[in-house]
Design a protein around this motif. Structure first.
Motif, short mmCIF file in Angstrom:
data_model
loop_
_atom_site.label_atom_id
_atom_site.label_comp_id
_atom_site.label_asym_id
_atom_site.label_seq_id
_atom_site.Cartn_x
_atom_site.Cartn_y
_atom_site.Cartn_z
N ASP A 134 0.82 -1.22 0.00
CA ASP A 134 0.00 0.00 0.00
C ASP A 134 0.85 1.27 0.00
OD1 ASP A 134 -2.30 1.50 -0.06
OD2 ASP A 134 -2.55 1.55 2.12
N TYR A 135 1.66 1.42 -1.05
CA TYR A 135 2.41 2.66 -1.22
C TYR A 135 2.34 3.10 -2.68
CZ TYR A 135 6.30 -0.07 -3.24
OH TYR A 135 7.08 -0.89 -4.04
N GLU A 136 2.67 4.36 -2.92
CA GLU A 136 2.60 4.90 -4.28
C GLU A 136 3.89 4.59 -5.03
OE1 GLU A 136 1.97 9.15 -6.64
OE2 GLU A 136 1.75 9.04 -4.46
N ALA A 137 3.75 3.97 -6.20
CA ALA A 137 4.91 3.54 -6.98
C ALA A 137 5.33 4.63 -7.96
CB ALA A 137 4.61 2.24 -7.72
N ASN A 138 6.00 5.67 -7.49
CA ASN A 138 6.53 6.67 -8.42
C ASN A 138 7.83 6.17 -9.03
OD1 ASN A 138 8.74 7.32 -6.62
ND2 ASN A 138 7.29 8.51 -5.40
N GLY A 139 8.37 6.92 -9.98
CA GLY A 139 9.54 6.47 -10.71
C GLY A 139 10.74 6.18 -9.85
N PHE A 140 11.02 7.06 -8.88
CA PHE A 140 12.21 6.87 -8.04
C PHE A 140 12.06 5.65 -7.14
CE2 PHE A 140 14.33 7.49 -3.95
CZ PHE A 140 15.66 7.58 -4.37
N VAL A 141 10.89 5.50 -6.52
CA VAL A 141 10.68 4.37 -5.61
C VAL A 141 10.78 3.05 -6.38
CG1 VAL A 141 9.00 3.23 -4.12
CG2 VAL A 141 9.29 5.70 -3.99
N THR A 142 10.17 3.00 -7.57
CA THR A 142 10.22 1.78 -8.37
C THR A 142 11.65 1.44 -8.75
OG1 THR A 142 8.02 2.19 -9.26
CG2 THR A 142 9.42 0.67 -10.48
N TRP A 143 12.41 2.46 -9.14
CA TRP A 143 13.82 2.23 -9.47
C TRP A 143 14.59 1.70 -8.27
CZ3 TRP A 143 17.82 4.82 -6.99
CH2 TRP A 143 19.11 4.52 -7.46
N ALA A 144 14.38 2.31 -7.11
CA ALA A 144 15.12 1.92 -5.91
C ALA A 144 14.78 0.49 -5.48
CB ALA A 144 14.81 2.90 -4.78
N VAL A 145 13.50 0.14 -5.50
CA VAL A 145 13.09 -1.20 -5.09
C VAL A 145 13.65 -2.25 -6.06
CG1 VAL A 145 11.11 -2.75 -4.79
CG2 VAL A 145 11.01 -0.40 -3.91
N THR A 146 13.58 -1.96 -7.35
CA THR A 146 14.13 -2.89 -8.34
C THR A 146 15.62 -3.09 -8.15
OG1 THR A 146 12.47 -2.13 -9.94
CG2 THR A 146 14.31 -3.40 -10.81
#
Length: 496
Positions: A134-146
Motif C-alpha cells: 500500500d504505497y505509491e509507486a513513483n519512478g524513483f521508488v520503483t527504481w530503488a526497489v528494483t
C-alpha cells in the motif's frame, strides 16, 4: 564408473575440465526451467495488456503459443542432449555452424538475459509490491526497489549455488501448489456465488469488432494477433536448464526432459488459470482499466486475505524467476569468458575457490543490470512496456536462429542418444518453424520501436567488440576448444 565421472568425461570431449560441482538433479533442473517461464510472473504482467489489445478473447491465443513453444523446446532439447555444455545456444551454434555466428548468438542471448531480469524485477516493484504494501509507486521508488531486488539476487547467486537452488526449488513448489489451489478456488467460489460469466470467454471487451481478426498492416498487428504476446512473453526461458549442463547430473537425459516438462506444465496450468480468472472477471471493460487486474479478480472473488496471499505468491515467483535469469546470465558470461570471447574475459572466467560460483561474472552482470535499469527508467516514459517488448522480442530471435541451425545441421547429428525426436522430427520442426515465423512477424508493430532500438544499440556494441577482437587477435581469437565434429565425439564415446 559413477555418473559424475561419466559426465566429467563427456565434458572433457568438448575440451573443458569440470569447474563446478555437479549437484543439480531432476527436480532442480525442472525448477530452473519452470521458474524462468514462471506463469505467475508472465500472466500477472501481461494479462492487463491482453485485455486492452485483444479483450478476454485474446486468452485463446495461449494454447497455440504453448504448442509452438513446446515444439521449439523439443528441438532445443535434442541439441542440449548432444552438446551438454554451459553456454547453450552459444555453444551449439559455435560448434555446429561456425564460431563467428556462435559468438553473435551468444551476444544476443546475453542481451536478452541482461534486459529480461530487469523487466521481471521491475514488474514486482511497479505493480505488485505497491498493492501489497500500500504505497505509491513513483519512478524513483520503483527504481530503488528494483535495484535492491537485483542486488539481493546477485548476493545469493554469488555466494552459493546450493542455496540458490534451494530457494528456487521452494519457490517453484509453492508456485505449482499455489496456482493449482488458486485456480480451483476461483472456479468453485465463482460457481457457488453464481459469478461465472461464460460470455467473457468470447468477449472482445472494449476492442472494436472491425478488423479484429485481421493480420494487420505493415507497421501494426491486428487486435487478436497481439494477444499472442501473452504466451510469447511468458513461455520463454525453458532452455535455461541447458545453461546449467555442467552442474547437472546426467544432463543429456535430464535437461531435455526438464525443458519440455516445464513448457507443458506451464502451458496447461497457465491456461486453466487464465480461464478461471476470465470467468470470474465480471465486467472486462472495467477490469481492463485496472493496473492490477489479476489481483482485483482474486480480491473480488476470494476476499482480501486470499488476495494478499496471492500477491505474496507472485512476489516469491517473480523473485525466483529473476534469480534463475540472473544465474543463467552469469553462466553464459562465464562460458564465453572461458573461451576468451567476452569483453573483460580474464576477470569473468574465474570460479571463486571459496564459494564455487562465477562470483566476478555475477558482480559484472548485476552492475550491468543496474545500468540498464537506470537507462530505461530515465529515458523511457513507459519503462515496463519497453522492457517487456525487448524481453519478448529477443528470445524469439534466439529460438529462430537455434531452430534454423537444427534444420540445416540435423543430418550431421548422430541418431539415437538419450533424447531424440525420431519419427516426430519433421512434424515438430514444421510446427516450430511456422510458429516462429508468425511470432517474429508480430514485432513489426510500431509499439515495439523502443525494443528494437535497444536491440540495435546492443548489436552495435557487440559488433564493435567483435571487430576489435578480430583486428587485434585475428580469426583464431574466435576458435573454440576441441572443435571436432559432434559425430566424432559420439563415435569416440561409443568406442570407449
Amino acid at each position: 564408473m559413477s555418473q559424475h565421472n561419466t559426465d566429467s568425461d563427456e565434458l572433457a570431449r568438448f575440451g573443458y575440465e569440470q569447474s563446478f560441482e555437479r549437484r543439480t538433479g531432476k527436480f532442480a533442473s525442472f525448477a530452473v526451467a519452470f521458474a524462468f517461464v514462471s506463469i505467475a510472473t508472465g500472466i500477472f504482467t501481461t494479462y492487463g495488456s491482453v485485455l486492452n489489445s485483444s479483450g478476454p478473447l485474446g486468452i485463446w491465443t495461449w494454447p497455440i503459443a504453448v504448442v509452438g513453444q513446446l515444439a521449439v523446446a523439443l528441438v532445443i532439447g535434442s541439441l542440449a542432449s548432444r552438446i551438454p555444455v554451459t553456454g547453450y545456444a552459444y555453444q551449439w551454434t559455435s560448434r555446429l555452424a561456425n564460431p563467428v555466428l556462435g559468438w553473435i548468438i551468444g551476444w544476443i542471448s546475453f542481451m536478452f538475459l541482461a534486459v529480461v531480469v530487469v523487466a521481471v524485477d521491475y514488474t514486482v516493484a511497479s505493480t505488485v509490491l505497491p498493492v501489497l504494501l500500500d504505497y505509491e509507486a513513483n519512478g524513483f521508488v520503483t527504481w530503488a526497489v528494483t535495484a535492491v531486488i537485483l542486488l539481493g539476487q546477485a548476493a545469493l547467486i554469488g555466494s552459493s549455488t546450493k542455496w540458490t537452488e534451494k530457494v528456487n526449488n521452494a519457490a517453484v513448489s509453492a508456485e505449482l501448489v499455489g496456482m493449482v489451489l488458486l485456480t480451483v478456488l476461483l472456479l468453485v467460489v465463482a460457481a457457488i456465488r453464481n459469478n461465472m460469466d461464460f460470455s467473457n470467454l468470447w468477449s472482445r471487451g472494449a476492442v472494436a469488432a472491425e478488423g479484429y481478426w485481421s493480420f494487420g498492416e505493415a507497421t501494426s498487428a491486428g487486435p487478436w494477433m497481439l494477444g499472442f504476446l501473452l504466451g510469447a512473453f511468458t513461455i520463454v526461458g525453458f532452455e535455461s536448464a541447458a545453461n546449467l549442463a555442467e552442474e547437472t547430473n546426467d544432463p543429456e537425459r535430464v535437461v531435455p526432459r526438464a525443458m519440455w516438462q516445464a513448457v507443458l506444465a506451464s502451458g496447461v496450468l497457465g491456461f486453466l488459470f487464465l480461464v478461471a480468472v476470465t470467468l470470474a472477471a465480471g465486467d472486462p471493460v472495467a477490469l481492463a482499466a485496472s493496473g492490477t487486474p489479476i489481483a482485483d479478480v482474486i480480491k473480488n472473488t476470494l476476499g482480501p486475505v486470499v488476495a494478499t496471499l496471492l500477491l505474496l505468491l507472485v512476489v516469491l515467483a517473480i523473485f525466483a524467476c529473476g534469480l534463475v535469469i540472473m544465474m543463467t546470465g552469469t553462466r553464459l558470461t562465464w562460458a564465453m569468458s572461458r573461451d576468451e570471447r567476452f569483453p573483460g574475459w580474464r576477470q569473468w572466467k574465474k570460479v571463486s575457490p571459496r564459494f564455487g560460483t562465477p562470483l566476478r561474472a555475477t558482480l559484472f552482470y548485476v552492475v550491468l543490470a543496474e545500468v540498464i535499469l537506470g537507462l530505461f527508467s530515465a529515458f523511457s516514459e513507459d519503462a515496463l512496456f519497453t522492457l517487456f517488448g525487448a524481453a519478448t522480442l529477443l528470445p524469439a530471435v534466439i529460438y529462430a536462429a537455434t531452430v534454423a541451425l537444427y534444420l540445416t545441421k540435423r543430418r550431421a547429428l548422430p541418431e539415437g542418444g538419450k533424447f531424440d525426436l525420431s519419427g516426430w522430427e519433421k512434424p515438430v520442426l514444421a510446427v516450430s518453424v511456422v510458429w516462429l515465423v508468425f511470432e517474429l512477424s508480430l514485432f513489426r508493430d510500431a509499439s515495439f520501436r523502443d525494443a528494437w532500438l535497444y536491440v540495435l544499440v546492443m548489436v552495435v556494441i557487440g559488433a564493435a567488440y567483435l571487430v576489435t577482437l578480430l583486428a587485434t587477435r585475428g580469426r583464431r581469437a574466435l576458435d573454440m576448444p576441441d572443435m571436432h565434429s559432434i559425430d566424432a565425439a559420439f563415435a569416440q564415446k561409443e568406442q570407449s
